[in-house]
Design a protein around this motif. Structure first.
Motif, PDB file in Angstrom:
ATOM      1  N   LYS A  21      75.144  72.154  87.694  1.00 19.92           N
ATOM      2  CA  LYS A  21      76.310  71.317  87.415  1.00 19.92           C
ATOM      3  C   LYS A  21      76.168  70.788  85.992  1.00 19.92           C
ATOM      4  O   LYS A  21      75.054  70.637  85.477  1.00 19.92           O
ATOM      5  CB  LYS A  21      76.431  70.174  88.417  1.00 19.92           C
ATOM      6  CG  LYS A  21      75.182  69.299  88.523  1.00 19.92           C
ATOM      7  CD  LYS A  21      75.306  68.290  89.647  1.00 19.92           C
ATOM      8  CE  LYS A  21      74.017  67.476  89.786  1.00 19.92           C
ATOM      9  NZ  LYS A  21      74.097  66.495  90.901  1.00 19.92           N
ATOM     10  N   GLY A  22      77.303  70.504  85.355  1.00 21.65           N
ATOM     11  CA  GLY A  22      77.246  70.071  83.970  1.00 21.65           C
ATOM     12  C   GLY A  22      78.115  68.867  83.682  1.00 21.65           C
ATOM     13  O   GLY A  22      79.172  68.682  84.291  1.00 21.65           O
ATOM     14  N   THR A  23      77.668  68.042  82.729  1.00 21.97           N
ATOM     15  CA  THR A  23      78.401  66.856  82.294  1.00 21.97           C
ATOM     16  C   THR A  23      78.691  66.979  80.807  1.00 21.97           C
ATOM     17  O   THR A  23      77.780  67.217  80.001  1.00 21.97           O
ATOM     18  CB  THR A  23      77.571  65.579  82.550  1.00 21.97           C
ATOM     19  OG1 THR A  23      77.252  65.492  83.942  1.00 21.97           O
ATOM     20  CG2 THR A  23      78.350  64.336  82.123  1.00 21.97           C
ATOM     21  N   TYR A  24      79.954  66.826  80.447  1.00 23.60           N
ATOM     22  CA  TYR A  24      80.351  66.922  79.044  1.00 23.60           C
ATOM     23  C   TYR A  24      79.736  65.781  78.242  1.00 23.60           C
ATOM     24  O   TYR A  24      79.763  64.623  78.653  1.00 23.60           O
ATOM     25  CB  TYR A  24      81.872  66.888  78.944  1.00 23.60           C
ATOM     26  CG  TYR A  24      82.414  66.830  77.535  1.00 23.60           C
ATOM     27  CD1 TYR A  24      82.342  67.929  76.692  1.00 23.60           C
ATOM     28  CD2 TYR A  24      82.992  65.653  77.060  1.00 23.60           C
ATOM     29  CE1 TYR A  24      82.848  67.867  75.390  1.00 23.60           C
ATOM     30  CE2 TYR A  24      83.498  65.583  75.771  1.00 23.60           C
ATOM     31  CZ  TYR A  24      83.421  66.690  74.942  1.00 23.60           C
ATOM     32  OH  TYR A  24      83.915  66.623  73.659  1.00 23.60           O
ATOM     33  N   VAL A  25      79.181  66.125  77.071  1.00 25.33           N
ATOM     34  CA  VAL A  25      78.560  65.133  76.191  1.00 25.33           C
ATOM     35  C   VAL A  25      79.429  64.879  74.965  1.00 25.33           C
ATOM     36  O   VAL A  25      79.768  63.736  74.653  1.00 25.33           O
ATOM     37  CB  VAL A  25      77.155  65.600  75.751  1.00 25.33           C
ATOM     38  CG1 VAL A  25      76.540  64.602  74.764  1.00 25.33           C
ATOM     39  CG2 VAL A  25      76.244  65.794  76.961  1.00 25.33           C
ATOM     40  N   ARG A  26      79.804  65.945  74.272  1.00 22.25           N
ATOM     41  CA  ARG A  26      80.607  65.801  73.056  1.00 22.25           C
ATOM     42  C   ARG A  26      81.045  67.182  72.581  1.00 22.25           C
ATOM     43  O   ARG A  26      80.597  68.205  73.110  1.00 22.25           O
ATOM     44  CB  ARG A  26      79.793  65.128  71.943  1.00 22.25           C
ATOM     45  CG  ARG A  26      78.608  65.960  71.447  1.00 22.25           C
ATOM     46  CD  ARG A  26      77.866  65.281  70.312  1.00 22.25           C
ATOM     47  NE  ARG A  26      76.792  66.113  69.792  1.00 22.25           N
ATOM     48  CZ  ARG A  26      75.547  66.117  70.260  1.00 22.25           C
ATOM     49  NH1 ARG A  26      75.224  65.303  71.263  1.00 22.25           N
ATOM     50  NH2 ARG A  26      74.630  66.914  69.738  1.00 22.25           N
ATOM     51  N   THR A  27      81.906  67.181  71.582  1.00 27.19           N
ATOM     52  CA  THR A  27      82.242  68.405  70.861  1.00 27.19           C
ATOM     53  C   THR A  27      81.649  68.285  69.470  1.00 27.19           C
ATOM     54  O   THR A  27      81.936  67.319  68.746  1.00 27.19           O
ATOM     55  CB  THR A  27      83.760  68.607  70.773  1.00 27.19           C
ATOM     56  OG1 THR A  27      84.288  68.732  72.103  1.00 27.19           O
ATOM     57  CG2 THR A  27      84.092  69.869  69.986  1.00 27.19           C
ATOM     58  N   ASP A  28      80.813  69.235  69.087  1.00 27.83           N
ATOM     59  CA  ASP A  28      80.155  69.163  67.789  1.00 27.83           C
ATOM     60  C   ASP A  28      81.113  69.491  66.649  1.00 27.83           C
ATOM     61  O   ASP A  28      82.232  69.958  66.862  1.00 27.83           O
ATOM     62  CB  ASP A  28      78.954  70.123  67.760  1.00 27.83           C
ATOM     63  CG  ASP A  28      77.652  69.399  68.091  1.00 27.83           C
ATOM     64  OD1 ASP A  28      77.697  68.183  68.364  1.00 27.83           O
ATOM     65  OD2 ASP A  28      76.587  70.052  68.062  1.00 27.83           O
TER      66      ASP A  28
END
Length: 250
Positions: free
Chosen positions: A148-155
């Motif tokens: 499962k994944g959690t969005y952190v940011r867009t570089d």
């Protein structure tokens, strides 16, 4: 009609700042990427070979001994089929080693030595699995029942960054991944162990396309000190060819 040049400089500045704030507000209100944006949904199956281009044994052992042992292979043949079926045939000193994980059941064989172990249940031990995440791709099957994944940011280069964990409460291993949002492959993966310590960093590049699937063809592994430990090349990448289920049985 008034042109911009008719306004005093201070007023123009206020207007420009106002437009900037409005644009920022729209950006904040936009929906953030979800983990589905990191998934290679077009992939049903794939096959390729892995050749070791370089291997620094001392730097590899700093990752761990088992990981370093994987670089002893002269070549590895890989077959994967969604959901969560993988077969690896490694050739070490002309000896053939067969490793299979079929939806949580692991089998291993060394035919010439008569070694054969089948259907070890590793469904709650994800660290014993090998999946396409190791090669830079997340599939639909993996998203449904493995990670499962959690969005952190867009570089700044527009790549999506996610924190990825296993869907098993007993293993707190974590990966931070960078994903090309257009081609849907992982460009960078940082591996943190269950104590939160960085173990290794994986860099994936030179993607190729096969039957609608983008897949990297070069993997560079760095240990926790940032030193290059190994480089592998993925060759003969063929996606969605219809690999039979029988390939994932001993």
């Amino acid at each position: 009609m008034w042109g911009v040049e008719t306004f005093p400089a201070a007023e123009r500045t206020v207007k420009v700042m106002g437009l900037t704030m409005i644009a920022a507000a729209f950006a904040v209100g936009a929906a953030a990427p979800t983990f589905s944006d990191a998934v290679q949904t077009a992939l049903r199956d794939i096959s390729f070979t892995v050749d070791v281009e370089t291997a620094n044994r001392s730097e590899l052992r700093k990752i761990n001994k088992d990981f370093a042992a994987g670089y002893e292979a002269d070549m590895v043949e890989v077959q994967y089929k969604d959901p969560l079926k993988i077969r690896l045939i490694s050739y070490i000193n002309r000896e053939r080693y067969i490793y299979i994980v079929n939806e949580g059941f692991k089998s291993f064989s060394v035919p010439r030595l008569g070694i054969r172990r089948t259907n070890e249940d590793v469904r709650k031990e994800p660290g014993k699995w090998q999946t396409l995440l190791d090669f830079g791709v997340i599939t639909s099957g993996m998203q449904r029942s493995f990670v499962k994944g959690t969005y952190v940011r867009t570089d700044r280069d527009d790549q999506y960054v996610f924190d990825v964990t296993y869907q098993y409460s007993g293993d707190t291993t974590r990966f931070r991944i960078w994903v090309d949002p257009a081609k849907k492959f992982v460009t960078k993966r940082m591996w943190y162990n269950q104590k939160g310590v960085l173990v290794a960093t994986f860099l994936y590049d030179n993607p190729v396309q096969s039957n609608g699937v983008w897949f990297p063809t070069r993997l560079t592994v760095q240990n926790a000190e940032g030193k290059t430990a190994g480089v592998s090349i993925f060759k003969a990448v063929k996606a969605n060819t219809g690999i039979a289920d029988s390939a994932f049985k001993l």
